[in-house]
Design a protein around this motif. Structure first.
Motif, PDB file in Angstrom:
ATOM      1  N   ALA A  18       4.458 -10.454   9.032  1.00  0.00           N
ATOM      2  CA  ALA A  18       3.284 -10.184   8.203  1.00  0.00           C
ATOM      3  C   ALA A  18       3.223 -11.181   7.058  1.00  0.00           C
ATOM      4  O   ALA A  18       4.230 -11.754   6.660  1.00  0.00           O
ATOM      5  N   ALA A  30       4.984  -4.974  -2.831  1.00  0.00           N
ATOM      6  CA  ALA A  30       4.094  -3.845  -2.555  1.00  0.00           C
ATOM      7  C   ALA A  30       3.663  -3.133  -3.837  1.00  0.00           C
ATOM      8  O   ALA A  30       2.900  -2.164  -3.774  1.00  0.00           O
ATOM      9  N   PRO A  61       8.442  -6.390  10.697  1.00  0.00           N
ATOM     10  CA  PRO A  61       7.115  -6.850  11.097  1.00  0.00           C
ATOM     11  C   PRO A  61       6.883  -8.286  10.643  1.00  0.00           C
ATOM     12  O   PRO A  61       7.363  -8.705   9.580  1.00  0.00           O
ATOM     13  N   SER A 114       8.025  -9.958   3.108  1.00  0.00           N
ATOM     14  CA  SER A 114       6.707  -9.506   3.567  1.00  0.00           C
ATOM     15  C   SER A 114       6.849  -8.425   4.634  1.00  0.00           C
ATOM     16  O   SER A 114       6.047  -7.483   4.691  1.00  0.00           O
ATOM     17  N   ARG A 121       5.258  -4.726   4.239  1.00  0.00           N
ATOM     18  CA  ARG A 121       4.387  -4.123   5.245  1.00  0.00           C
ATOM     19  C   ARG A 121       4.887  -2.727   5.634  1.00  0.00           C
ATOM     20  O   ARG A 121       4.117  -1.769   5.726  1.00  0.00           O
ATOM     21  N   GLU A 154       2.035 -10.738   3.484  1.00  0.00           N
ATOM     22  CA  GLU A 154       1.598  -9.715   2.548  1.00  0.00           C
ATOM     23  C   GLU A 154       1.314 -10.301   1.168  1.00  0.00           C
ATOM     24  O   GLU A 154       2.100 -11.085   0.642  1.00  0.00           O
ATOM     25  N   ARG A 214       4.189  -0.326   2.721  1.00  0.00           N
ATOM     26  CA  ARG A 214       2.764   0.016   2.616  1.00  0.00           C
ATOM     27  C   ARG A 214       2.324   0.932   3.745  1.00  0.00           C
ATOM     28  O   ARG A 214       1.507   1.839   3.544  1.00  0.00           O
ATOM     29  N   ASP A 215       2.887   0.707   4.932  1.00  0.00           N
ATOM     30  CA  ASP A 215       2.566   1.591   6.055  1.00  0.00           C
ATOM     31  C   ASP A 215       3.018   3.022   5.798  1.00  0.00           C
ATOM     32  O   ASP A 215       2.491   3.965   6.400  1.00  0.00           O
TER      33      ASP A 215
END
Length: 442
Positions: free
Chosen positions: A144, A83, A142, A46, A50, A146, A53-54
């Motif tokens: 997260a 993702a 991170p 995850s 993240r 997701e 995706r960022d």
């Protein structure tokens, strides 16, 4: 035909379903003196999802992974799938020219690169420059949770590289359902993997053979995989087997030979292994018998291609015929055909035709070669094979390596195998030469 669900993402099927089954605390990875649970792999994945995706990675975008074998590699792979991205694994040992050409060809949206390979990667770039995620020992991902991107069984999941001896390798685009299909038929079926198994591999994870056998197959049943960064020398393999006591060894003939030739081979304890596999090149029958005599562990030769994702012909523990590739894995169909595309008689040599639910989508950006190799439901390979009356398949070389002598295919490897049985021969090669009439002779 398999009735596939409308939605399928390999991230769910291989990883997140283990947590839903209550197996989150089971050991997923064994790395050095550390163990990593499925819950921990999920959390790391995850984190990567993240980060990707960022950086704008979305469904269908390619993501390069240039990493040594380890938990970060695994998390980057599943994070990419989570993702909605397409995994493109690169051998960190490629020349700068080859690596740069693949980066250029991929038009990847992002690249996950370990700091130990960062200078080499940057030096390889030829123009196209994906968004960079550099990873090192102190990298903090991170925290997260997701969601897994919704994908279909036929959506691209991974690129595998295959090709001849010259030029840029072809990128086979494989789909989510291919990964699942072969895992069910070969990993769970032919190999009989269970949650009690521990796998270890000579090939590194960037090889599709290892991605399947030493990651996806064990993950599908809640088993665990041994990973290590070091080069798989015989000393390293014996050490890792002694440390982790795996049950399944994923091997290749060249490494089989090296392990057998190690001065201390006869003193090594491989008793934890219930089976070893061999693929990637022809396994001489003499090597098979030496392996059995030395280690007492069954060695299963098999055949697969990137275009069909993984193994589709194999020997099995209860059905081994030395010198052959075994029989077709149930769920696949294999034929040997002549130049007119007619199926040859049992025992005759023909070009390999194979079909099944693991067929790839084709070669990226190469419609000509795709049309030549992908014929409807069939993949037409460069391998030459024969099938006997009982269904055992024997590899007869590559069409571009074999020699046609007096109208019949001649396989140099068969003579090489015989020569290698002689005590006075350490290495040998049989090649084609033209005689006075311009005809090929070995």
């Amino acid at each position: 035909m398999v009735a596939w669900p409308q939605a399928l993402n390999a991230d769910d099927w291989f990883l997140r379903d283990r947590l839903r089954e209550g197996r989150g605390e089971r050991v997923a990875l064994r790395h050095g003196d550390s163990t990593i649970s499925y819950e921990q792999v999920d959390a790391m994945s995850s984190g990567y999802a993240r980060l990707l995706r960022d950086r704008g990675v979305g469904k269908g975008d390619r993501v390069l992974i240039v990493m040594p074998d380890g938990p970060q590699f695994v998390a980057a792979l599943f994070g990419t799938l989570r993702a909605g991205g397409v995994v493109v694994m690169l051998n960190p040992g490629l020349t700068a020219e080859a690596m740069g050409a693949i980066v250029e060809q991929s038009r990847a949206a992002a690249a996950v690169v370990h700091q130990s390979h960062l200078d080499h990667y940057r030096g390889s770039l030829q123009g196209w420059e994906p968004a960079l995620i550099d990873v090192g020992p102190s990298t903090e991902l991170p925290v997260a949770t997701e969601a897994t991107e919704a994908t279909t069984p036929d959506d691209p999941a991974i690129w595998l590289f295959t090709g001849g001896t010259t030029g840029l390798p072809k990128a086979v685009v494989q789909r989510h359902k291919s990964l699942v299909n072969t895992t069910r038929l070969y990993g769970q079926g032919s190999l009989g993997l269970t949650e009690e198994d521990i796998t270890i591999s000579v090939p590194k994870l960037y090889f599709g053979y290892a991605t399947g056998s030493n990651l996806l197959f064990p993950f599908s049943v809640g088993a665990s995989a041994v990973l290590f960064e070091e080069h798989p020398t015989p000393e390293t393999m014996f050490q890792e087997i002694g440390r982790h006591r795996p049950t399944v060894l994923v091997n290749v003939p060249s490494a089989v030979n090296q392990m057998l030739n190690h001065p201390g081979a006869s003193d090594e304890n491989l008793s934890s292994l219930r089976v070893a596999t061999s693929a990637g090149e022809a396994l001489p029958e003499s090597l098979y018998h030496r392996w059995i005599d030395t280690f007492g562990v069954e060695l299963l030769d098999g055949l697969g291609t990137a275009e069909m994702w993984h193994i589709f012909v194999t020997n099995t523990v209860d059905d081994v015929k030395p010198g052959t590739l075994g029989r077709v894995v149930p769920g696949f169909e294999v034929q040997a055909r002549d130049d007119e595309e007619a199926e040859v008689a049992p025992g005759e040599v023909g070009r390999l035709w194979v079909r099944g639910e693991s067929l790839g989508l084709g070669y990226h950006d190469d419609p000509g070669k795709t049309a030549e190799a992908f014929r409807g439901e069939w993949f037409v390979g460069g391998d030459l094979v024969s099938m006997d009356e009982e269904g055992y398949v024997t590899h007869r070389g590559r069409a571009d390596d074999a020699i046609k002598v007096k109208g019949k295919w001649f396989r140099p490897q068969e003579v090489e195998s015989v020569l290698l049985d002689h005590d006075g021969v350490r290495e040998c090669a049989v090649v084609a030469m033209d005689d006075e009439a311009g005809l090929a002779r070995p």
